[in-house]
Design a protein around this motif. Structure first.
Motif, mmCIF file in Angstrom:
data_model
loop_
_atom_site.group_PDB
_atom_site.id
_atom_site.type_symbol
_atom_site.label_atom_id
_atom_site.label_comp_id
_atom_site.label_asym_id
_atom_site.label_seq_id
_atom_site.Cartn_x
_atom_site.Cartn_y
_atom_site.Cartn_z
ATOM 1 N N LYS A 324 -53.802 -3.822 -12.973
ATOM 2 C CA LYS A 324 -52.794 -3.047 -12.235
ATOM 3 C C LYS A 324 -51.443 -3.140 -12.938
ATOM 4 O O LYS A 324 -50.731 -2.139 -13.089
ATOM 5 C CB LYS A 324 -52.681 -3.574 -10.814
ATOM 6 C CG LYS A 324 -51.556 -2.934 -9.972
ATOM 7 C CD LYS A 324 -51.777 -1.445 -9.775
ATOM 8 C CE LYS A 324 -50.887 -0.867 -8.675
ATOM 9 N NZ LYS A 324 -49.442 -1.033 -8.949
ATOM 10 N N GLY A 325 -51.084 -4.328 -13.404
ATOM 11 C CA GLY A 325 -49.837 -4.481 -14.134
ATOM 12 C C GLY A 325 -49.821 -3.677 -15.418
ATOM 13 O O GLY A 325 -48.788 -3.110 -15.798
ATOM 14 N N LEU A 326 -50.990 -3.592 -16.074
ATOM 15 C CA LEU A 326 -51.079 -2.825 -17.310
ATOM 16 C C LEU A 326 -50.944 -1.335 -17.041
ATOM 17 O O LEU A 326 -50.287 -0.613 -17.805
ATOM 18 C CB LEU A 326 -52.401 -3.147 -18.026
ATOM 19 C CG LEU A 326 -52.659 -2.429 -19.345
ATOM 20 C CD1 LEU A 326 -51.483 -2.529 -20.298
ATOM 21 C CD2 LEU A 326 -53.924 -2.999 -20.007
ATOM 22 N N VAL A 327 -51.556 -0.840 -15.964
ATOM 23 C CA VAL A 327 -51.393 0.569 -15.601
ATOM 24 C C VAL A 327 -49.921 0.884 -15.374
ATOM 25 O O VAL A 327 -49.393 1.890 -15.885
ATOM 26 C CB VAL A 327 -52.217 0.908 -14.337
ATOM 27 C CG1 VAL A 327 -51.800 2.275 -13.774
ATOM 28 C CG2 VAL A 327 -53.700 0.919 -14.652
ATOM 29 N N ASP A 328 -49.252 0.023 -14.618
ATOM 30 C CA ASP A 328 -47.831 0.251 -14.341
ATOM 31 C C ASP A 328 -47.003 0.220 -15.625
ATOM 32 O O ASP A 328 -46.096 1.044 -15.827
ATOM 33 C CB ASP A 328 -47.313 -0.795 -13.360
ATOM 34 C CG ASP A 328 -47.932 -0.662 -11.972
ATOM 35 O OD1 ASP A 328 -48.482 0.420 -11.675
ATOM 36 O OD2 ASP A 328 -47.867 -1.644 -11.191
ATOM 37 N N ALA A 329 -47.319 -0.755 -16.500
ATOM 38 C CA ALA A 329 -46.577 -0.873 -17.763
ATOM 39 C C ALA A 329 -46.823 0.332 -18.656
ATOM 40 O O ALA A 329 -45.895 0.842 -19.313
ATOM 41 C CB ALA A 329 -46.976 -2.160 -18.481
ATOM 42 N N ALA A 330 -48.063 0.819 -18.694
ATOM 43 C CA ALA A 330 -48.398 1.973 -19.524
ATOM 44 C C ALA A 330 -47.669 3.218 -19.022
ATOM 45 O O ALA A 330 -47.083 3.975 -19.811
ATOM 46 C CB ALA A 330 -49.903 2.204 -19.529
ATOM 47 N N ARG A 331 -47.702 3.433 -17.720
ATOM 48 C CA ARG A 331 -47.014 4.605 -17.168
ATOM 49 C C ARG A 331 -45.513 4.538 -17.438
ATOM 50 O O ARG A 331 -44.888 5.547 -17.781
ATOM 51 C CB ARG A 331 -47.300 4.708 -15.671
ATOM 52 C CG ARG A 331 -48.684 5.279 -15.364
ATOM 53 C CD ARG A 331 -48.941 5.401 -13.888
ATOM 54 N NE ARG A 331 -50.031 6.343 -13.644
ATOM 55 C CZ ARG A 331 -50.893 6.266 -12.629
ATOM 56 N NH1 ARG A 331 -50.788 5.278 -11.756
ATOM 57 N NH2 ARG A 331 -51.835 7.163 -12.475
ATOM 58 N N ALA A 332 -44.943 3.348 -17.272
ATOM 59 C CA ALA A 332 -43.497 3.197 -17.493
ATOM 60 C C ALA A 332 -43.145 3.422 -18.957
ATOM 61 O O ALA A 332 -42.122 4.076 -19.261
ATOM 62 C CB ALA A 332 -43.043 1.805 -17.036
ATOM 63 N N ALA A 333 -43.952 2.891 -19.864
ATOM 64 C CA ALA A 333 -43.662 3.035 -21.301
ATOM 65 C C ALA A 333 -43.812 4.495 -21.732
ATOM 66 O O ALA A 333 -42.989 5.002 -22.524
ATOM 67 C CB ALA A 333 -44.585 2.133 -22.110
ATOM 68 N N ILE A 334 -44.825 5.191 -21.233
ATOM 69 C CA ILE A 334 -44.977 6.604 -21.567
ATOM 70 C C ILE A 334 -43.801 7.402 -21.025
ATOM 71 O O ILE A 334 -43.231 8.258 -21.721
ATOM 72 C CB ILE A 334 -46.304 7.154 -21.007
ATOM 73 C CG1 ILE A 334 -47.497 6.542 -21.764
ATOM 74 C CG2 ILE A 334 -46.356 8.680 -21.113
ATOM 75 C CD1 ILE A 334 -48.842 6.854 -21.152
#
Length: 341
Positions: A324-334
């Motif tokens: 879940k943290g990775l999904v959030d980080a990926a969306r934020a970075a994109i």
């Protein structure tokens, strides 16, 4: 004596020059043919750039179309075992080996911004993704322009239209997308796709436009389908990776040359290559008589509603790390790179 010493020194320089001019020859093996845009527009120009930047000290010999033997899913093993020095491959061809990187393939995480996604993967690599790649040295990751639907003869405008169909997928995330659409996923390397479409072994494929050109998919499909503003149904993560021992053996200055030519600027150029290839390919398909379907925003929203649970399914499938943290980080970075910040 001075003349003799000078002559000896000149001879020494002359003898040393050829060896200095080419200190390292690296083999690069990949799955697509020599006419594929990935080969002609990305890998060959990159190899030439490395050779120029190193003043000829590094030469990269490229072997397309699995010409050194094996099958596409074996490329990872080839580079890990040192059979070849560098590979370009699809992460999803070896399911389970690169679970963290799959986050960037997910629908609604990737929508249509190739450059922002490439840069986001670079940003998150050390903290979030690197454990996927133990035993190899990643030169760069990238995505293609995104999964679209290329259909043999079935027009698709809603998730209801995909129910019961057989659709080729590139890997685990594509499998989940197709299952969410009520279709049956068929996992196969891309070189097998034309025959599968021609014989009806699959009804369509989840794959970008660019592959139309090297595989002549305009001859075995009728419809090419995507969302508005080039919105897609997720994407595929690729890697260009090097045998770790081979990387470690390089002099530091040559490592720096490679690093300098695989950074953010290069990742932007890679994005441009894939977007341009997609545009050329869809034009070829339309000129050949195929129909390019651009879904309305309302139609695409129906697909996104059906596909959104794919993200939670992926999170639930990976309790061994903070998915879940990775999904959030990926969306934020994109989002950060998409906004230009």
């Amino acid at each position: 004596m001075k003349l003799k010493h000078l002559m000896a020194a000149l001879v020494g320089v002359a003898l040393a020059t050829p060896a200095a001019a080419q200190e390292v020859t690296l083999t690069l093996h990949h799955l697509l043919g020599p006419k594929a845009p990935a080969h002609t527009d990305m890998l060959v120009p990159w190899a030439e750039r490395i050779e120029r930047a190193s003043n000829g000290r590094i030469k990269i010999e490229i072997y397309p179309a699995m010409s050194l033997g094996g099958t596409p899913p074996q490329l990872i093993r080839q580079v890990r075992d040192g059979v070849v020095d560098i590979i370009w491959t699809v992460n999803g061809y070896t399911p389970g080996l690169f679970p963290r990187s799959e986050v960037f393939e997910l629908p609604t995480v990737f929508t249509n911004n190739v450059k922002a996604t490439n840069l986001a993967m670079r940003d998150l690599f050390d903290e979030w993704l690197s454990q996927d790649y133990e035993g190899i040295h990643v030169l760069w990751n990238h995505v293609h322009a995104g999964q679209a639907l290329q259909m043999r003869d079935k027009l698709v405008r809603s998730p209801d239209d995909t129910a019961g169909l057989k659709l080729r997928v590139p890997g685990p995330t594509g499998t989940n997308v197709v299952e969410a659409l009520g279709a049956t996923p068929v996992n196969m390397p891309v070189p097998d796709l034309p025959q599968a479409l021609a014989t009806g072994a699959v009804d369509g494929a989840l794959i970008p436009w660019e592959i139309i050109l090297p595989l002549h998919l305009q001859d075995v499909t009728k419809y090419q389908i995507e969302g508005p503003e080039m919105e897609r149904f997720g994407t595929t993560v690729f890697q260009v990776s090097m045998n770790k021992d081979r990387w470690d053996s390089l002099p530091d200055d040559l490592k720096q040359i490679i690093n300098d030519n695989t950074g953010p600027e290069w990742l932007g150029e890679v994005a441009d290559v894939w977007i341009a290839a997609d545009k050329r390919a869809i034009d070829v398909a339309v000129e050949s008589g195929n129909e390019h379907i651009v879904l309305t925003a309302e139609e695409m929203d129906k697909f996104n509603t059906v596909m959104e649970p794919v993200v939670q399914k992926w999170i639930d499938a990976h309790p061994d790390f903070d998915a879940k943290g990775l999904v959030d980080a990926a969306r934020a970075a994109i989002a950060k790179h998409a906004s230009g910040s």
